[in-house]
Write a protein that holds these residues in place. Structure first.
Motif, PDB file in Angstrom:
ATOM      1  N   LEU A 103      12.986  14.701   4.603  1.00 36.24           N
ATOM      2  CA  LEU A 103      12.675  15.559   5.785  1.00 36.24           C
ATOM      3  C   LEU A 103      11.252  15.455   6.072  1.00 36.24           C
ATOM      4  CD1 LEU A 103      12.945  18.306   6.974  1.00 36.24           C
ATOM      5  CD2 LEU A 103      12.476  19.383   4.817  1.00 36.24           C
ATOM      6  N   LEU A 104      10.119  15.193   5.111  1.00 39.67           N
ATOM      7  CA  LEU A 104       8.766  15.173   5.335  1.00 39.67           C
ATOM      8  C   LEU A 104       8.509  14.115   6.227  1.00 39.67           C
ATOM      9  CD1 LEU A 104       7.073  16.225   1.935  1.00 39.67           C
ATOM     10  CD2 LEU A 104       7.265  17.709   4.013  1.00 39.67           C
ATOM     11  N   MET A 105       9.174  12.853   6.102  1.00 42.09           N
ATOM     12  CA  MET A 105       8.841  11.770   6.590  1.00 42.09           C
ATOM     13  C   MET A 105       9.593  11.437   8.048  1.00 42.09           C
ATOM     14  SD  MET A 105       6.676  10.072   4.766  1.00 42.09           S
ATOM     15  CE  MET A 105       6.648   8.457   5.091  1.00 42.09           C
ATOM     16  N   VAL A 258       1.992   6.851   0.667  1.00 42.31           N
ATOM     17  CA  VAL A 258       2.992   7.537   1.588  1.00 42.31           C
ATOM     18  C   VAL A 258       3.068   6.861   2.883  1.00 42.31           C
ATOM     19  CG1 VAL A 258       3.248   9.734   2.950  1.00 42.31           C
ATOM     20  CG2 VAL A 258       2.456   9.865   0.274  1.00 42.31           C
ATOM     21  N   GLU A 259       2.101   6.499   3.466  1.00 44.09           N
ATOM     22  CA  GLU A 259       2.128   5.945   4.641  1.00 44.09           C
ATOM     23  C   GLU A 259       2.852   4.293   4.396  1.00 44.09           C
ATOM     24  OE1 GLU A 259       0.768   6.490   7.724  1.00 44.09           O
ATOM     25  OE2 GLU A 259       1.281   4.259   8.574  1.00 44.09           O
ATOM     26  N   GLY A 260       2.666   3.919   3.366  1.00 44.63           N
ATOM     27  CA  GLY A 260       3.466   2.746   2.694  1.00 44.63           C
ATOM     28  C   GLY A 260       4.820   2.692   3.013  1.00 44.63           C
ATOM     29  N   HIS A 261       5.484   3.756   2.800  1.00 46.03           N
ATOM     30  CA  HIS A 261       6.859   4.087   3.143  1.00 46.03           C
ATOM     31  C   HIS A 261       7.273   3.675   4.447  1.00 46.03           C
ATOM     32  CE1 HIS A 261       6.539   6.342  -0.870  1.00 46.03           C
ATOM     33  NE2 HIS A 261       7.818   5.688  -0.957  1.00 46.03           N
ATOM     34  N   ARG A 262       6.651   3.707   5.344  1.00 46.99           N
ATOM     35  CA  ARG A 262       6.927   3.191   6.772  1.00 46.99           C
ATOM     36  C   ARG A 262       7.146   1.635   6.925  1.00 46.99           C
ATOM     37  NH1 ARG A 262       5.392   3.823  11.836  1.00 46.99           N
ATOM     38  NH2 ARG A 262       3.086   3.778  11.600  1.00 46.99           N
ATOM     39  N   TRP A 263       6.326   0.880   6.001  1.00 45.35           N
ATOM     40  CA  TRP A 263       6.227  -0.389   6.328  1.00 45.35           C
ATOM     41  C   TRP A 263       7.226  -1.302   5.242  1.00 45.35           C
ATOM     42  CZ3 TRP A 263       2.437  -2.218   9.824  1.00 45.35           C
ATOM     43  CH2 TRP A 263       1.766  -1.418  10.298  1.00 45.35           C
ATOM     44  N   VAL A 264       7.766  -0.574   4.088  1.00 50.13           N
ATOM     45  CA  VAL A 264       8.505  -1.433   3.327  1.00 50.13           C
ATOM     46  C   VAL A 264       9.935  -1.223   3.463  1.00 50.13           C
ATOM     47  CG1 VAL A 264       8.810  -1.775   0.761  1.00 50.13           C
ATOM     48  CG2 VAL A 264       6.339  -1.815   1.502  1.00 50.13           C
TER      49      VAL A 264
END
Lengths: 264, 252
Positions: A103-105, A258-264
């Motif tokens: 939800l947050l992401m 947290v931002e890293g979840h967008r890249w992995v």
């Protein structure tokens, strides 16, 4: 900004409508009571001895703030280092575990807002815990008198001690927040943060037999060394910067995680 | 509205989505159909910016999901596979929180919460803590949060799972009423659902696109000569509704 405050409020409401923060406050109250009465007993013992031995001037030089309050704060400091990981472990890792991270992401919210909102909520819990600790100097100032009939407690020293504890707690919470963002399980986050924080707290222990640069480095990294001046009533810029830089580092790393979840 | 070009999502040794390309036009309702593990949820997670693609391009409402995620997220209402509820919050508190997350102005929040909870059928449980709700209600709250802010695009991962047939009918009616003004993409592995709700169906299997057409088109291509009457599927629901209403103290 709205999202940051929304997350801050939500996190705060979760902290205070679930047991975790209350248990931490309760344990903090219990242990600080123990440390406080222990320090008072020591004080009583020392003052009785001073009277018996009749050493001149000892009683006048004895200071409730240094002998009782500073002792209490020193003990609370270690306690903070050990409990902060358990306060911050749930901040991100629990969201991942409960599937609310999605939800947050997927909301139009920047990772930085998520990290800061959660961090601020944990700081409020820290402030509440320190308010509990602050009750003890307050008690002393109501019930005791200083050597020449003056105030029992040097409030300037007490406030600087509390400031030091707050900065230490802020650093510990930001380290905990990073590990919470970097792992999937709250307990793992708490344990990793605990290892790092205890390592930083006892840094000087690793260089006991060593002289020179290694020793200096350990002292510079040690979280406990930097607290000392605060407990003596001195606000030294380098110590403030130590805690602030570690806090900012922890927050920055948490944001990256947290931002890293967008890249992995 | 939704353009997917050569989307591939690979994990270490598993390819979840393999060279998927499709387009959903504005106002359409599209169903993603496929068995479990076909890549439906993964595709939706990439569409909403939760997961990055391994390769390929995804554009939603004209914005690239990877380059401009915030723009995409502002325009998308998403219901993940598991409704993302905070068990310690009340339904009303939760919906207000999500409204804040989505950046709805203060003045709109209360009205929006009332509107979406009415549409989704959870208006009666606004004061209850979500941790205590039944699966059906949790699902409805999940649908409600996706509707907050009236987003242009709705991405719903198995929106009717856990709902009883009457509730499914209500959700279907809701989704059909949203088409036109909204673009809806939903996933399911129940074909009758896809047939009754969606205008077009995209069939996925093992990460690959099998076919993408209207129900009639699919039937014509794969089962030529057979006729499917949607009334046959709806008829089972009619019987159920009659039985349940007629029973003493039955659901109203």
């Amino acid at each position: 900004m709205r999202a940051l405050f929304a997350i801050f409020r939500k996190e705060l409401s979760v902290y205070f409508t679930t047991p975790l923060a209350w248990v931490v406050l309760m344990v903090m109250a219990f242990f600080s009571a123990q440390f406080f009465t222990g320090a008072l007993d020591t004080w009583r013992f020392v003052s009785l001895r001073a009277v018996q031995v009749q050493s001149a001037g000892t009683l006048e030089r004895m200071n409730l703030t240094d002998l009782v309050v500073a002792r209490l704060f020193g003990a609370v400091a270690l306690f903070l280092v050990v409990t902060a990981p358990f306060l911050s472990m749930r901040l991100v890792a629990e969201e991942k575990r409960d599937r609310t991270f999605e939800l947050l992401m997927t909301a139009p919210v920047r990772p930085a807002a998520i990290v800061l909102g959660k961090y601020l909520a944990s700081l409020v819990v820290l402030a509440a815990a320190l308010a509990v600790v602050g009750a003890y100097p307050l008690l002393l100032s109501r019930l005791a008198q200083g050597a020449s009939g003056g105030p029992a407690v040097e409030w300037a020293t007490v406030w600087s001690g509390l400031a030091g504890l707050f900065l230490l707690g802020a650093m510990a919470l930001s380290v905990g927040l990073f590990f919470s963002a970097a792992t999937d399980t709250p307990v793992v986050a708490a344990l990793l943060a605990l290892v790092v924080l205890l390592g930083l707290w006892t840094a000087t222990q690793f260089t006991v037999g060593v002289e020179g640069p290694a020793r200096d480095l350990a002292a510079a990294l040690s979280a406990s060394e930097h607290l000392g001046p605060f407990l003596q009533g001195r606000l030294v810029l380098s110590d403030v910067l130590y805690y602030l830089s570690f806090s900012v580092l922890g927050l920055w790393l948490a944001d990256r995680a947290v931002e890293g979840h967008r890249w992995v | 509205m939704i353009e997917v070009r050569h989307l591939t999502k690979r994990y270490r040794d598993l390819t979840a989505v393999d060279d998927l390309s499709f387009t959903v036009g504005k106002g359409e309702i599209v169903g993603l159909l496929g068995p479990n593990g076909a890549g439906k949820s993964t595709t939706m997670r990439v569409l909403t910016g939760f997961l990055p693609a391994t390769s390929g391009e995804v554009r939603v409402a004209g914005y690239d999901v990877f380059e401009q995620p915030l723009e995409v997220k502002r325009r998308v209402g998403y219901l993940p596979e598991a409704p993302p509820l905070y068990d310690s919050m009340t339904t009303g508190g939760y919906l207000r929180f999500v409204a804040d997350l989505k950046g709805l102005s203060r003045a709109r929040v209360a009205g929006e919460v009332e509107r979406v909870s009415g549409l989704a059928g959870c208006g009666g449980v606004l004061g209850r803590v979500t941790g205590n709700l039944s699966r059906g209600y949790r699902q409805r709250v999940g649908i409600a949060q996706a509707l907050l802010g009236d987003p242009e695009v709705l991405v719903l991962d198995e929106p009717t799972v856990g709902l009883d047939p009457l509730q499914i009918r209500e959700v279907r009616a809701l989704l059909r009423s949203l088409a036109g003004r909204h673009t809806v993409i939903l996933s399911t592995h129940i074909l009758p659902e896809a047939a009754l709700t969606c205008g077009k169906v995209l069939v996925l299997s093992q990460g690959r696109l099998v076919d993408f057409d209207t129900l009639d088109g699919l039937v014509a291509r794969h089962l030529p000569g057979r006729r499917v009457l949607l009334e046959d599927i709806a008829f089972l629901e009619e019987i159920y509704a009659k039985l349940v209403d007629a029973a003493p103290g039955g659901e109203g």
